[in-house]
Scaffold this active site. Structure first.
Site, PDB file in Angstrom:
ATOM      1  N   GLU A 153       0.754  -1.341  -0.024  1.00  0.00           N
ATOM      2  CA  GLU A 153      -0.034  -0.067  -0.109  1.00  0.00           C
ATOM      3  C   GLU A 153       0.768   1.158   0.049  1.00  0.00           C
ATOM      4  O   GLU A 153       0.274   2.218  -0.298  1.00  0.00           O
ATOM      5  CB  GLU A 153      -1.196  -0.072   1.094  1.00  0.00           C
ATOM      6  N   ASN A 154       2.100   1.218   0.310  1.00  0.00           N
ATOM      7  CA  ASN A 154       2.911   2.387   0.096  1.00  0.00           C
ATOM      8  C   ASN A 154       3.077   2.608  -1.365  1.00  0.00           C
ATOM      9  O   ASN A 154       3.823   3.977  -1.679  1.00  0.00           O
ATOM     10  CB  ASN A 154       4.577   2.172   1.054  1.00  0.00           C
TER      11      ASN A 154
END
Lengths: 233, 220
Positions: free
Chosen positions: B49-50
């Site tokens: 998700e980064n």
């Protein structure tokens, strides 16, 4: 329009006490290292910092914490920093936790002129208490408002005289969103390139969002070095 | 069985939930281990998700790139076909329902699929990171955890006592003892690990369990 600066001291000299500052990075990746150090040296205090994390004890935003310059921290995960914990326990630091996706979208919305939006993240949890929840098509969503800031501090791999920016790999993270949401955005770039050198089709952040650009050498500390051999067992 | 063996056993069973062609998000901690057991016959893209779609293996020492990390802040590599994007896009991808499956850790799961996995009141608050967004976005939310907590009490409970990460979000629970699905009829026991009986699992689980007619014994 973008101005090229040559000193980090000059880059942060207008950042005043009580300012709200958006700072790029995820963990220590993509943080504007030299701008943070310059801000520590400037001594500006009672700052509200909006950033996904708050650095580690001796690097990144942890430097501002150590120097007691942060009044309030808004982020999604702040568990890497003992000084953060100490200041919270001692009531020296205010903080607000926002789900990572809501934080990103609040900043995106801020830069894009959207005042608020609804998201399912946080519905039914403590963070929705006291907030506005509304149902769309039978599912509940909570209202989240946009975020902007007096200053945006970002880091990119490459930048040009117009303030156009290109990021490297996962160092992009929050940086493009912050560039657009900062009233004054200062970009620290690893490499300042000649006009025309960036392929216009490959630019991640158009220069309209960037007011100041400065070149800086990055240390790029690794928070959690994990390799094939270290990860076994 | 030591905790490390238990983690491996759970991770190996969780791998079976990843289907060929899936876009998957593996949470921090034990869920990250699942990647070690992915069958070479499956084509999977792991999302971080980064801002990364296509996580590759951990790097060799000379391949480490400080600008390339997963959501657990570990250095990783690219897989073939990787793409990078900003965090708003990353969570648009998640919230918009494009991720087929998420595997996350859990502290408590309730009978209606509520999940608590981000804070214990009275302890320092570290933050929820992306968990609250992911539980609402992924098509299937698989929780992997020990069946009992350190005090020997059930982690699968009638009502969560800890603050929620999300309400009615869990699809399936995989523990060291059993696989339990969250269904409209309640929690359904579908698999039992070696060394346990249906009665054992019922005793270790606070809510009533519906035992599937096709329940697999000695499943893993």
């Amino acid at each position: 329009m973008n101005k090229i600066l040559s000193s980090f001291e000059e880059a942060v000299k207008d950042i005043y006490d009580e300012a709200t500052i958006l700072v790029g990075g995820f963990g220590l990746v993509g943080i504007p290292e030299n701008l943070i150090i310059a801000l520590r040296n400037s001594g500006a205090k009672n700052l509200t910092i909006i950033s996904n994390n708050c650095g580690v004890d001796d690097w990144g935003l942890g430097l501002l914490l150590q120097n007691k310059q942060i009044k309030k921290m808004i982020g999604s995960y702040v568990g890497e920093n003992k000084e953060f914990e100490r200041q919270v326990m001692a009531n020296e630091l205010e903080y607000e936790l926002v789900p990572q996706g809501s934080l990103a979208e609040r900043i995106r919305a801020g830069g894009a002129g959207i005042p608020a939006f609804y998201t399912p993240a946080g519905v039914g949890t403590p963070i929705a208490e006291g907030g506005e929840v509304r149902s769309f098509n039978g599912k509940d969503y909570m209202l989240q408002t946009a975020m902007t800031a007096d200053f945006g501090l970002v880091r990119a791999a490459k930048g040009d005289h117009m303030g156009n920016l290109i990021y490297n790999k996962t160092a992009r993270n929050f940086n493009p969103l912050i560039a657009a949401a900062g009233k004054v955005t200062i970009a620290e770039v690893e490499e300042l390139v000649e006009p025309g050198e960036l392929d216009p089709d490959h630019i991640h952040t158009p220069g309209i969002y960037v007011q100041q650009t400065i070149e800086g050498k990055q240390e790029k500390r690794v928070e959690r070095l994990t390799t094939r051999s270290s990860a076994k067992g | 069985m030591g905790q490390q063996d238990i983690r491996e056993k759970i991770a190996k069973r969780a791998e079976k939930e990843l289907k060929d062609g899936d876009y998957a998000n593996l949470g921090i901690g034990m869920p990250t281990l699942v990647a070690n057991y992915i069958s070479q016959h499956k084509r999977l893209m792991l999302q971080s998700e980064n801002g990364l779609l296509g996580i590759g293996p951990y790097p060799a020492e000379d391949q480490v790139d400080p600008d390339l990390i997963n959501a657990g802040k570990e250095t990783v590599t690219e897989s073939q076909g990787t793409s990078y994007f900003d965090n708003a896009e990353s969570f648009g991808m998640i919230r918009g329902g494009h991720i087929d499956v998420a595997v996350l850790g859990g502290m408590e799961v309730s009978s209606n699929g509520d999940l608590a996995n981000w804070m214990i009141p009275g302890k320092t608050v570290k933050g929820m990171g992306g968990a609250m967004d992911i539980v609402h976005g992924a098509q299937r939310v698989i929780i992997i955890m020990n069946h009992l907590n350190k005090n020997g009490d059930p982690k699968i409970v009638n009502t969560c006592s800890l603050p929620l990460t999300g309400a009615e979000v869990v699809t399936k629970i995989i523990t060291d003892c059993a696989v339990i699905e969250v269904t409209p009829k309640g929690l359904m026991l579908t698999e039992i690990a070696e060394g346990y009986t249906v009665e054992d699992i019922k005793k270790m689980t606070e809510p009533d369990l519906v035992v599937s007619e096709a329940v697999k014994l000695e499943a893993y």
